[in-house]
Write an enzyme that holds these catalytic residues in place. Structure first.
Site, PDB file in Angstrom:
ATOM      1  CG  ASP A 205      -0.089   0.229   2.491  1.00 25.16           C
ATOM      2  OD1 ASP A 205       0.966   0.275   2.442  1.00 25.16           O
ATOM      3  OD2 ASP A 205      -1.064   0.309   3.668  1.00 25.16           O
ATOM      4  CG  ASP A 207       1.557   3.023   4.722  1.00 22.35           C
ATOM      5  OD1 ASP A 207       0.449   2.710   5.103  1.00 22.35           O
ATOM      6  OD2 ASP A 207       2.519   2.333   4.413  1.00 22.35           O
ATOM      7  CG  ASP A 310      -3.410   2.429   5.302  1.00 21.94           C
ATOM      8  OD1 ASP A 310      -4.410   2.146   4.893  1.00 21.94           O
ATOM      9  OD2 ASP A 310      -2.450   1.724   5.614  1.00 21.94           O
TER      10      ASP A 310
HETATM   11  P1  TTP Z   1       2.055  -0.965   6.564  1.00 23.98           P
HETATM   12  O1  TTP Z   1       1.487  -0.337   5.577  1.00 23.98           O
HETATM   13  O2  TTP Z   1       1.150  -2.152   6.812  1.00 23.98           O
HETATM   14  O3  TTP Z   1       3.444  -1.856   6.379  1.00 23.98           O
HETATM   15  P2  TTP Z   1       4.424  -1.288   5.580  1.00 23.98           P
HETATM   16  O4  TTP Z   1       4.347   0.073   4.999  1.00 23.98           O
HETATM   17  O5  TTP Z   1       5.857  -1.408   6.537  1.00 23.98           O
HETATM   18  O6  TTP Z   1       4.914  -2.550   4.339  1.00 23.98           O
HETATM   19  P3  TTP Z   1       4.175  -2.419   2.987  1.00 23.98           P
HETATM   20  O7  TTP Z   1       5.206  -1.907   2.020  1.00 23.98           O
HETATM   21  O8  TTP Z   1       3.801  -4.033   2.550  1.00 23.98           O
HETATM   22  O9  TTP Z   1       3.085  -1.655   3.058  1.00 23.98           O
HETATM   23  O10 TTP Z   1       2.347  -0.440   7.991  1.00 23.98           O
HETATM   24  C1  TTP Z   1       3.062   0.634   7.832  1.00 23.98           C
HETATM   25  C2  TTP Z   1       3.399   1.249   9.483  1.00 23.98           C
HETATM   26  O11 TTP Z   1       2.080   1.605  10.027  1.00 23.98           O
HETATM   27  C3  TTP Z   1       3.773   0.143  10.330  1.00 23.98           C
HETATM   28  O12 TTP Z   1       4.887   0.285  10.978  1.00 23.98           O
HETATM   29  C4  TTP Z   1       2.654  -0.010  11.456  1.00 23.98           C
HETATM   30  C5  TTP Z   1       2.186   1.478  11.488  1.00 23.98           C
HETATM   31  N1  TTP Z   1       0.600   1.173  11.780  1.00 23.98           N
HETATM   32  C6  TTP Z   1       0.243   1.628  12.887  1.00 23.98           C
HETATM   33  O13 TTP Z   1       1.098   2.329  13.723  1.00 23.98           O
HETATM   34  N2  TTP Z   1      -0.999   1.493  13.477  1.00 23.98           N
HETATM   35  C7  TTP Z   1      -1.969   0.852  12.574  1.00 23.98           C
HETATM   36  O14 TTP Z   1      -3.135   0.649  12.987  1.00 23.98           O
HETATM   37  C8  TTP Z   1      -1.554   0.313  11.508  1.00 23.98           C
HETATM   38  C9  TTP Z   1      -2.391  -0.558  10.339  1.00 23.98           C
HETATM   39  C10 TTP Z   1      -0.274   0.442  11.005  1.00 23.98           C
HETATM   40 MN    MN Z   2       2.688   0.213   3.559  1.00 21.98          MN
HETATM   41 MN    MN Z   3      -0.311   0.718   5.532  1.00 21.57          MN
END
Ligand code: TTP
Ligand code: MN
Ligand code: MN
Length: 386
Positions: A205, A207, A310
C-alpha cells in the site's frame, strides 16, 4: 579465510532491532525469505510468540553487512533461537530447507495466505472459513457468507491489490494526495510514511501522514480530504475512523495496543494508467484535460488500477511520534517499544513518550529527539527495515 570461525563484531551483537541499522533487502535474502515464510505461517496459525521469534531472526540476518556463508559465522549472534539456527544451517548446507518447502506447499498455508490476502479479512475470519473447507476465492463467493463492505471491495479488486505497488505508482499517488490536501487546507503537510519512506521499491500500500504547523488546524481535515477525493472520482473504497487521543495519567495511551487513535482512512484509490507523477501534476493544473485512456490497460482490461492507500492525520504536537510509528517496520516499532519499557521504564506510542520514573511526558519535535530520549543512536528510516 574459509572454515575460519569469524567472530561477530560487537556492534552486531545488539539484541534489539532498534539498536541496529537494517537496510532493505539486506545481504542474506535466501535466509530472510525463508524465515519470513516460517514467521508468516506461525502468524497465520495465530501463534504470535513463534511468529515473533522468527521475525527477530529474520531481522537480525537482514542487518548483517555481509552474506553469511557458513554456520560458524552465526556464533555469538543474538536473536537466533535453536529452531531458526536449524533452518539456517539447512539452507546453508543444502540450499533449501525441507521445513520451509513443506510449509509453502501445505494446503493450510496456501489457503490462509490467499484468504488473508483479501483486504478486510484477518486471520480469525480466514481460519473460520478454512475450517469450513473454503480454500479458494471461487469457494468463498459461492459459500453464501455475507461479506462486509471492506471484504466486498477486497474481493472485487483482489488481483490489483495483490500486485505490489511500485515506487512510481506511490509517487503518482503522492501527487494526487498532495493536490487534494493543499486544496482543502493550504499549508498542510503531507509526508510519505511506511515502507516507501524506508526506501523500499515496492509495497502492499502507500501510507501518508498529514499534519498542519498550527495545532488544531488539522481537526476535521480527514473528512474534507475524503470529500474532495470522492468529488474527483479518485476513491473506490474508504473507511474513515474519527478518533481523539488525550494524554492520560496512565501514560502514552495504551502502549500495549498496536492500534493508535488518530483520524485515519483505510482506502482504495483509483489510479489511472496515465497517472505518472508528471501527468498527475499536469492534470491537476488543468483538471478539465481529457484523459487519454488509450492502449495501456490495468487488470481486467481497465485503463486504471486499484491501489491501497492509508491516510493518517496527526496534530503537529504528536507528529514526530506519529511519523516514527507509521514509518515502521512493524518489528522495528515493536522492538523500540520493548526497549523503552524494559531498558528505560518508558512507554512509547505513536502519540507520546511517557517516563514512568519521572511520571511525565517527554516532548519531541523530531524523530532524532525521540531516539535521544530513549538513549538510542539515531537510525534513519532506510535503516529501519527489521
Ligand atoms: P504497513 O503499511 O502495514 O506496512 P509497511 O508500509 O511497512 O509495508 P508494506 O510495504 O507492505 O505496506 O504499516 C506501516 C506502518 O504503520 C507500520 O509500521 C505499522 C504502522 N501502523 C500503525 O501504527 N497502526 C496501525 O493501526 C497500522 C495498521 C499500522
Ligand atoms: Mn505500507
Ligand atoms: Mn499501511
Amino acid at each position: 579465510q574459509q572454515g575460519d570461525p569469524v567472530e561477530a563484531p560487537a556492534f552486531l551483537a545488539a539484541s534489539y532491532a532498534c539498536q541496529r541499522n537494517t537496510p532493505h533487502p539486506g545481504h542474506n535474502i535466501l535466509l530472510t525469505a525463508a524465515l519470513s515464510v516460517l514467521a508468516e505461517s506461525a502468524e497465520l496459525n495465530g501463534d504470535e510468540g513463534r511468529g515473533l521469534a522468527f521475525r527477530r531472526s529474520e531481522g537480525l540476518l537482514r542487518s548483517l553487512d555481509r552474506r553469511v556463508q557458513g554456520p560458524a559465522e552465526l556464533r555469538g549472534l543474538p536473536c537466533l533461537g535453536d529452531h531458526s539456527r536449524r533452518v539456517i544451517q539447512d539452507l546453508l548446507e543444502n540450499g533449501v530447507s525441507s521445513e520451509v518447502e513443506e510449509t509453502k506447499s501445505s494446503p493450510r498455508y496456501k489457503a490462509m495466505k490467499l484468504l488473508t490476502g483479501i483486504f478486510g479479512v484477518g486471520v480469525k475470519t480466514a481460519k473460520r472459513w478454512f475450517t469450513e473447507g473454503i480454500c479458494s476465492l471461487a469457494q468463498l463467493e459461492t459459500s453464501g457468507h455475507s461479506l462486509n463492505a471492506a471484504q466486498q471491495a477486497g474481493l472485487k479488486y483482489y488481483t490489483d491489490l495483490n500486485q505490489p505497488v511500485s515506487r512510481e505508482e506511490a509517487d503518482a499517488v503522492s501527487v494526487m494526495v498532495e493536490g487534494v490536501v493543499h486544496s482543502v487546507l493550504p499549508g498542510a503537510r503531507v509526508t510519505l510514511a511506511g515502507g516507501f519512506r524506508r526506501g523500499k521499491m515496492s509495497g502492499h500500500d502507500v501510507d501518508f501522514l498529514i499534519t498542519h504547523p498550527d495545532e488544531g488546524k488539522e481537526e476535521g481535515l480527514i473528512h474534507k480530504i475524503i470529500a474532495c477525493l470522492e468529488s474527483r472520482g479518485l476513491l473506490l473504497y474508504q473507511q474513515t475512523t474519527r478518533n481523539t487521543y488525550r494524554e492520560s495519567a496512565k501514560g502514552a495511551g495504551r502502549p500495549s495496543s498496536s492500534m493508535d487513535r488518530f483520524d485515519r482512512c483505510f482506502s482504495i484509490f483509483k489510479l489511472t494508467n496515465d497517472s505518472s507523477p508528471e501527468d498527475t501534476r499536469r492534470a491537476q493544473q488543468d483538471p478539465e484535460r481529457v484523459r487519454v485512456e488509450a492502449d495501456q490497460t490495468g487488470s481486467g482490461g481497465r485503463p486504471w488500477r486499484a491501489v491501497r492507500v492509508d491516510l493518517v492525520v496527526s496534530p503537529i504536537s504528536q507528529f514526530a511520534f506519529a511519523l516514527l510509528g507509521w514509518t515502521g517496520s512493524k518489528l522495528f516499532e515493536r522492538e523500540m517499544r520493548r526497549w523503552a519499557v524494559r531498558e528505560r521504564a518508558m512507554s512509547l506510542s505513536s502519540h507520546a513518550l511517557y517516563d514512568r520514573n519521572q511520571e511525565r511526558y517527554l516532548r519531541a519535535s523530531s524523530e532524532e529527539e525521540i531516539f535521544a530520549h530513549l538513549g538510542l543512536e539515531y537510525v534513519s528510516p532506510t535503516g529501519r527495515n527489521a
